[in-house]
Every structure is written in structure tokens, then in C-alpha cells.
Design a protein around this motif. Structure first.
Motif, short mmCIF file in Angstrom:
data_model
loop_
_atom_site.label_atom_id
_atom_site.label_comp_id
_atom_site.label_asym_id
_atom_site.label_seq_id
_atom_site.Cartn_x
_atom_site.Cartn_y
_atom_site.Cartn_z
N TYR A 310 1.00 -1.18 0.05
CA TYR A 310 0.00 0.00 -0.08
C TYR A 310 0.72 1.24 -0.14
O TYR A 310 1.92 1.35 0.92
N TYR A 314 -0.25 12.46 -0.88
CA TYR A 314 -1.12 13.67 -1.02
C TYR A 314 -0.92 14.12 -2.46
O TYR A 314 0.35 14.24 -2.73
N LEU A 315 -2.10 14.04 -3.36
CA LEU A 315 -2.15 14.49 -4.68
C LEU A 315 -1.33 13.53 -5.68
O LEU A 315 -0.97 13.89 -6.66
N MET A 316 -1.46 12.27 -5.34
CA MET A 316 -0.73 11.24 -6.13
C MET A 316 -1.09 11.36 -7.40
O MET A 316 -0.49 10.94 -8.37
N ASN A 317 -2.27 11.70 -7.63
CA ASN A 317 -3.05 11.40 -9.00
C ASN A 317 -2.54 12.45 -9.67
O ASN A 317 -2.83 12.45 -11.19
N ARG A 318 -1.77 13.43 -9.34
CA ARG A 318 -1.34 14.75 -10.11
C ARG A 318 -0.01 14.07 -10.61
O ARG A 318 0.44 14.77 -11.73
N SER A 342 -6.81 1.22 -7.05
CA SER A 342 -6.24 2.53 -6.70
C SER A 342 -7.37 3.52 -6.29
O SER A 342 -8.37 3.50 -6.74
N GLY A 343 -6.75 4.36 -5.36
CA GLY A 343 -7.83 5.27 -4.80
C GLY A 343 -7.32 6.72 -5.61
O GLY A 343 -6.90 6.59 -6.81
N ILE A 344 -7.51 7.92 -4.99
CA ILE A 344 -7.12 8.96 -5.37
C ILE A 344 -5.72 9.46 -5.11
O ILE A 344 -4.87 9.68 -5.90
N ASP A 345 -5.20 9.16 -3.89
CA ASP A 345 -4.07 9.45 -3.43
C ASP A 345 -3.38 8.09 -2.87
O ASP A 345 -2.35 8.46 -2.38
N ASP A 346 -3.82 7.04 -3.22
CA ASP A 346 -3.28 5.79 -2.72
C ASP A 346 -3.39 4.87 -3.91
O ASP A 346 -4.14 4.92 -4.86
N ILE A 347 -2.66 3.95 -3.95
CA ILE A 347 -2.57 2.83 -4.72
C ILE A 347 -2.16 1.32 -4.00
O ILE A 347 -1.37 1.54 -3.11
N SER A 348 -2.68 0.36 -4.19
CA SER A 348 -2.27 -0.92 -3.67
C SER A 348 -1.83 -1.86 -4.86
O SER A 348 -2.31 -1.80 -5.76
#
Lengths: 450, 450
Positions: A310, A314-318, A342-348
Motif C-alpha cells: 500500500y 497527497y495529490l498522487m493522482n497529479r 487505486s484510490g485518489i491519493d493511494d494505490i495498492s
């Protein structure tokens, strides 16, 4: 015309070979037979191919091999004695092995030829037996049959021209018995397929002769809709599509070697799993397409041994390229990933635990921290994946509802839900300790009448 | 101590500024005020900053700018007249603009300074007004306040040393009014933050002074738990965490500029959304952590305009690097992907439609076919994403059950479910045409008492 392949347990001893003979004589269309080497006669037994590998390694490291050879010969002698066959074939086996050792091939090629001895010899024994009970059967060497492969010892790839040559088998009247597991290069070298390769031979031959059916004789009545160790007497699957089979075998159903089916799949040959010990049972048929079924779910597969990495920032998707860099780190370590919810600011990243031993895990985590500067990164080693599989999945409203309800009923928390790419499955991640309850609840939901 | 920032609509005209003055005088703790430039007074109006940009572009391309300047001055004149303030500030604005034009800076820096004129002038007007009604208030230029930034016109980055300087504001007795949107390099150049940057200033100042609360005054009472265009009179959100806010703003809730909150987030300053036109309403507070709530779901966000690229290939999961190569193709085209739900032999890449216009799509598909040789690849342009958000998500059994049930009740097929990476949200993909029914059903499930 049918192609029937018999696996290791189906040809392990004389008793099994009698069953095989009955199965062949029961159906005139069973004209092409593919066989494995004798497998285990009982659970602590050693497969003949393992005995051969053992012997070959001894010889190639200049250690005594004669008594290992003797053990192999005895396995065949047991069979020929009980089936009242001549011992010629035993002498052939011995001579063959010694010729291989004496030849001036590379060690690699010698090993391949040694490994193939089990299938080759069993094919000779079977055809001798069929002849002895009055059937018009012959042994056919893969070279004569037309199984031409690449020059890659231990992982042969079939050459396209084989298929046309194999088609000529249709012209024969007699039953042909072909040893599985190996083929020949154009210049005559014996090359084996990867392990489990009798399935590959069977599939190639079925595709080549354009069989109406490819029967894969093994030691289970059928593929079950769920692991019979978790649910007693589960429903049997009558038919499944290739896609469904792939999804189920991903998380635990391993009836045969995945890649083995590719030739049959490409040639659109139906495959039927049958039980040598109960040939009257319908078995499970695998097809490329099937009619929509009343029950959109065909099976539930489950497997523990998954790990989740995991990563959050913050702001990973940018950050263009974040996901790709993460995957590159795994690729550098040779870790194939399974899924990446994946989420917005996270990924597994979900990987198989076997792909990521502790020291690899440490390197991967260190690189992730150093190169990607995440806010958090942690590993969860306790993950099981459950697949709910069925061709009806993508167009049935309410299936996700039923499935998630089954988990809630069993009081199991869903760590992950991954649905949408596959049109034939839904994937759930849960804690490995809860697998049995979850699977039983799903079985109850999808396979038990209310 | 509270920092209160007032957005464009809150300072659009004299009437609004009177409300602002009341709000400031209502609470002695509101010591530091950050302001935007005057926004729209009515829906077809033009924001002052846009007028300034327009004027600046005319000047820099050697076209007449004087009447455009006149329009800007009139906007402020309207305000000063109604608030009965001296017209000195209007003269200041005019002189300031001409000084900028005449200076020997680069065009880029001139433009930044022009853009910042709106905020700067409004801050002067407001402090003049506060003084005129007997309040102890002063205008404070960002340079004096200590807002030091990088030398990157149009996208300033705050320098760490600013925070300590800003902390000194606590020593002042009077109310300070600071224009938002810009700062200064160490060598005195005016640099603006990216658009929406008054939010950034407010956040930076709140972090610098270690405010007890950062109040963001806008034109809504609160953040609603669902789009009020879809559900009438929805529940208001009382409090949300930063994580929840990020997840909600991903799919539609855009109360303010995402990146703006980072300084407040890092300094753990609570942020409160308030309505200038209804300051008594509680508003919505954003915190880093909150107590578990009875309702684990805090909001439902939805957005259309997503596209899914579906790729399948038999035995895809055996090809090391397949996923990474696919992402690289997208990265080469500058397309940031949102999510990648994957099956065994297939993967979908979810991207925003705006990132992938038709000609890019064609190039991407062509490269995927050429470099990855998939069995199938197709694009579905009709996708909406719905996020069910709440900090209670990862430890509440049965939430997925309820959510999927809501979709089933509305007879909406789930194209995608993606849950597990984020600990605070579940993501669903559906056909864009079904969004409203789906959202209403989810609202009913999670926010209406039974």
C-alpha cells in the motif's frame, strides 16, 4: 474423431491401464491417444519422470546411475508382467537410455531425452497391451506424427507446420498411441515441453487433427464449482468457457497446466475433463462460448498467499508517471503484479507472496521510499483473493449486491473489491483467516436453492 | 487567533464588503484577513482579475488598453462611492498599473503584477472601509507580511522561511488585511500563485500564524453530502477529514483549489467553510482526524466524463511488464490515468475524457495494438464514477453490501467496482446516463432514516 489424453495417475500401473483400454474400446471415435509417464501409484510414491530426472542427474555428475535405472525398469516390469506382455519393451528402455548416455549430444539435450523416456516407454507399453487384447493400435513416435518444435531444450514451442502434418493422422484406420511431453526439431533433436507437457501435446494433437472433442482423462469426475475441501459435495460444473476456466484456475482451480490449452483454444476444440476411474460420469466440458445459463455464476475460486503493498501520497493522482514508476520498481525485481486497486491519493499492488520473499520486499520498500517519496508505504502479508466467476457477470444487475451480502452475512470485512475489467469475474480480497467462512457463504448464496 | 479568507463573490461589491466588515467585527479572534479580487456581481459578470488579464494582454500586444483600465477602475469606484471612501485608492490603482507597464521587467513579470492588482487593491479598499467604521485595521503587503516565494511567475511556491516571519503577525494588535494570490521573491519580484491562489495565501498564512482556525468564507452554507442538483435539500456535512475532502473533490465537489489546503493540512490547522451571506450557519469544518461517526459515510460524489480503455490478452498476467508498458504508452501521450481495475487476462485503464481527445485516443489504440498484441482493445466513452466516501469505510462490514444494494435497487448495472486501496472511499463506475438515479438511491440508503 476424439483425441483422448491420459494423465500420470491414469497410467500409473497395470490396473489403471486396463481401465484405459476399456475407455478406448468403449468409443470408436477415440482414435488418437496421448499418454503421460506413469505417475504415483499411492501418495508417497515417486513419479517415473522424477525417477528418470534423478537418474539423469546422477549420470551427468559422474555418479553411479545403474540402480536408479533399475528402479525405473522395475516400474515398467511390474506393468508388463501383470499385463502378460513380452519383456522386449523393457530391453528397449534400457538400450535407449544407454544410447542416450553414450551419444555425443550436449548434457542439456541428453537430459531432455532422458526425461522423455517415461512417456515414450509408456506409449509403447500401452500400444503393446492394446494389440495383445486384439485392438488395432500402434505406437507412433512424435517425429512421425509431425510434432515439430523449436530448438529450446526444456521449453519446446510447437512449429506451425506441425498442424498440417498432424492432420494426416485422420487418414489412418488404426488407433495411434503418441507419447506426450516431447517433440523434435527439424534436424531430429528431441526437445521436451515445459513440465506438465503431456497436456500440451494432447492439445496440439487435438488442434492438428481438428478433433470434435479433446478428452483429458484425469482422476476427478469433473471440475467442482468450489474447493471440495471447503464445501462438502459441492455442485459439479457441467460446462465452462475458456475465460471462466482461466479465472478459476487463477485463484486455485488447477486441473491442468494453463498454457496447455492454448492450441485447443485457438482451434476452437472443446475440451472435456473426464475421470479414468469413473468414465461414465459426464465430466466438465470447456468451450469457447456457451449459452447464457440460469445461474450466472459458474464457480468460486479462492487462494491465500497474496500480499498487498500500500502506497499513499497527497495529490498522487497529479504526478504523471507515479503508477508507472511504481510498477517499474517491481518489474526490476522480477515481481509480476496481480492487481492494482487505486484510490485518489493511494494505490495498492497485489502480488503473490511467493514472488516477494522478505529480502526482495525490503529492497522494494526501500526503493519506493527513495524514488517516490510517499506519505505512507506498508505491506499486508495476510491476504486471500476470492474470485466469483461466470460469463453472466457483466450483464447481471445485482450480482455484486448478492456477493457483498454473502460476505456481510459471514461477518467478513472486504479489504478489496476489484470488478470491472474482467467481464467474467469479480474479485474480492479478505484476510486469509476468513477464507473458509467467506467461501461457504458465497456458495450458499449462489448455488443453494432458497 | 483566526485567519478569515474572503473569496471573489464575498468581496464583489459594496454590499458584500459590508457583510465582510460585520463578520470581522463579530469575532475578535478574526485578526488576519486574506482577500481575493472582486468576483462576479451577477452570473454574466466578469471577474476583476479577468478584466485585468484582458487589459494586460492588450497592453503587451501594443493595443489600446486605456478603456479596459477604465472599466477596472470603475469597478472599484462603484465600491468606494457606495462605501463613502476617498478616491485616493482609485488613483493609487491607476498609478500602480502605469508604473508596472513602464517598468523594465519582463513581460511575464509585468503580467503577474497586473494580475495581482485586483487582490491588492481590494485589500486596500477593505482596510480603508474598516478604518472608516472605526475598526483598528491596516492593509499589509505580502512582502511585509513575509510571503516569500520562488521565482516562477504564475506558479509561485512558498519558501519555508515565510512561516517563521508570518508567525510574527501574532504580535500585532490591529487587524491586518492581506491580499491573496501573490508573494515576492527574496529580491523583490512580485510572483502570483496559480489561479485560485487566494486560497493558497489563506492556507499559508493560517499555517504561519498557527491559527486555531482558518475560515474560508465563500457563498455556500456548507459542503453538502451530495450534489444538490441531483438531490434537493441534501444533508449538510458538519465535519470532514482532509482525506475525505480529497476523495469527494475528485469526483465533483470542488469547493476550493485542492493544492491550496496543503499548508494548512501539514500544519494541522482546521479549516472551516462558511457562507458570507449566512455567517451564522455552522459551516463545514475540515480536520485531519475526527472521532468515528454513527454514519460511516460522509458524502457521495459523482462525475461523468470518464473513459475506459479495455485491453485483454490470454495469459496477460504471465507477461512481466505488460501493465507497465501499457501505462508508458499513456504517459508518452501525457495522459494521467485514474484507475486500473484488472482481471487475470485483462485490464481497464480509466482516464478523464478531457485528457484523451479523439486523435490521441487513436494514437494510443494504435500503439497498444502494435506494441502489446492484445486479443482485444476497445474504448468505452460513456463512463461516470461515483465515490462513496467516509473514514468509517475500511472497518465497517456490510458497507459494500449496502452500496451495491442501492445500485441494484435503482436497476443500475455496475461496470466497475474499485475498493480497497483507499481506506476512505469506494469507487463505482456506471454508464453516465444512470448517474442521477444511482446517486439518489445511494443517498436514500446512507442518509435517510428508515
Amino acid at each position: 474423431m476424439k483425441v483422448a489424453k491420459f494423465g500420470g495417475s491414469s497410467v500409473a500401473n497395470a490396473e489403471q491401464l486396463r481401465k484405459v483400454a476399456n475407455i478406448i474400446s468403449d468409443d470408436k471415435e477415440r482414435k488418437v491417444i496421448v499418454v503421460s509417464a506413469p505417475g504415483k501409484r499411492f501418495s508417497e510414491d515417486i513419479k517415473v519422470t522424477d525417477l528418470l530426472i534423478n537418474m539423469g542427474e546422477a549420470y551427468l555428475s559422474d555418479q553411479p546411475y545403474e540402480d536408479k535405472l533399475e528402479i525405473v525398469l522395475n516400474r515398467f516390469k511390474e506393468i508388463t508382467t501383470e499385463l502378460e506382455l513380452s519383456t522386449d519393451v523393457i530391453d528397449e528402455i534400457k538400450l535407449g537410455v544407454e544410447r542416450i548416455f553414450a551419444s555425443d549430444q550436449s548434457d542439456e539435450l541428453k537430459m531432455d531425452a532422458i526425461k522423455a523416456t517415461g512417456e515414450d516407454s509408456l506409449a509403447k507399453v500401452l500400444s503393446a497391451y492394446l494389440q495383445s487384447i486384439g485392438m488395432d493400435a500402434v505406437y507412433l513416435n512424435p517425429k512421425e506424427a509431425g510434432i515439430f518444435v523449436s530448438d529450446t531444450p526444456g521449453s519446446a514451442q510447437i512449429l506451425d507446420e506441425s498442424y498440417d502434418k498432424l492432420y494426416e493422422l485422420r487418414n489412418r484406420n488404426e488407433i495411434v498411441v503418441i507419447p506426450g511431453f516431447f517433440g523434435y526439431t527439424k534436424d531430429g533433436k528431441l526437445i521436451t515441453f515445459s513440465r506438465g507437457g503431456s497436456d500440451i501435446t494432447g492439445s496440439i494433437v487435438a488442434a492438428g487433427v481438428k478433433a470434435d472433442l479433446y478428452e483429458n482423462f484425469t482422476d476427478v469426475d469433473s471440475v467442482y464449482c468450489v474447493n471440495p475441501n471447503i464445501v462438502k459435495n459441492p455442485r459439479e460444473i457441467t460446462s465452462l468457457t475458456y475465460k471462466e476456466m482461466r479465472e478459476l484456475s487463477y485463484a486455485g482451480f488447477s486441473v491442468f497446466h494453463d498454457e496447455a490449452l492454448i492450441p485447443a483454444f485457438k482451434a476452437d476444440i472443446p475440451v472435456c475433463i473426464k475421470n479414468t476411474n469413473n468414465p461414465q460420469a459426464m465430466g466438465t466440458i470447456i468451450v469457447s462460448k456457451k449459452e447464457p445459463q440460469p445461474n450466472p455464476v459458474v464457480g468460486i475460486a479462492s487462494d491465500t498467499g497474496f500480499v498487498s503493498i500500500y502506497v499513499s501520497k497527497y495529490l498522487m493522482n497529479r504526478e504523471l508517471g507515479f503508477g508507472r514508476k511504481l510498477l517499474t520498481i517491481l518489474e526490476d525485481e522480477g515481481i509480476s503484479f496481480e492487481h492494482t486497486p487505486s484510490g485518489i491519493d493511494d494505490i495498492s499492488i497485489i502480488v503473490r507472496a511467493s514472488k516477494m520473499p522478505k529480502e526482495k520486499e525490503e529492497r522494494v520498500i526501500a526503493r519506493i521510499k527513495e524514488e517516490l517519496h510517499p506519505d505512507t508505504v506498508h505491506v499486508d502479508r495476510d491476504l486471500a483473493l476470492i474470485m466469483v466467476v461466470g460469463e453472466g457477470m457483466d450483464s447481471t444487475i445485482g450480482l455484486a449486491d448478492k456477493a457483498t451480502h454473502a460476505f456481510a452475512k459471514a461477518n467478513v470485512n472486504l479489504e478489496m473489491i476489484n470488478q470491472g475489467s474482467s467481464e467474467v469475474s469479480m474479485m474480492f480480497g479478505i484476510k486469509a483467516s476468513r477464507v473458509e467462512e467467506a467461501v461457504r457463504s458465497l456458495y450458499d448464496m449462489f448455488f443453494c436453492d432458497k
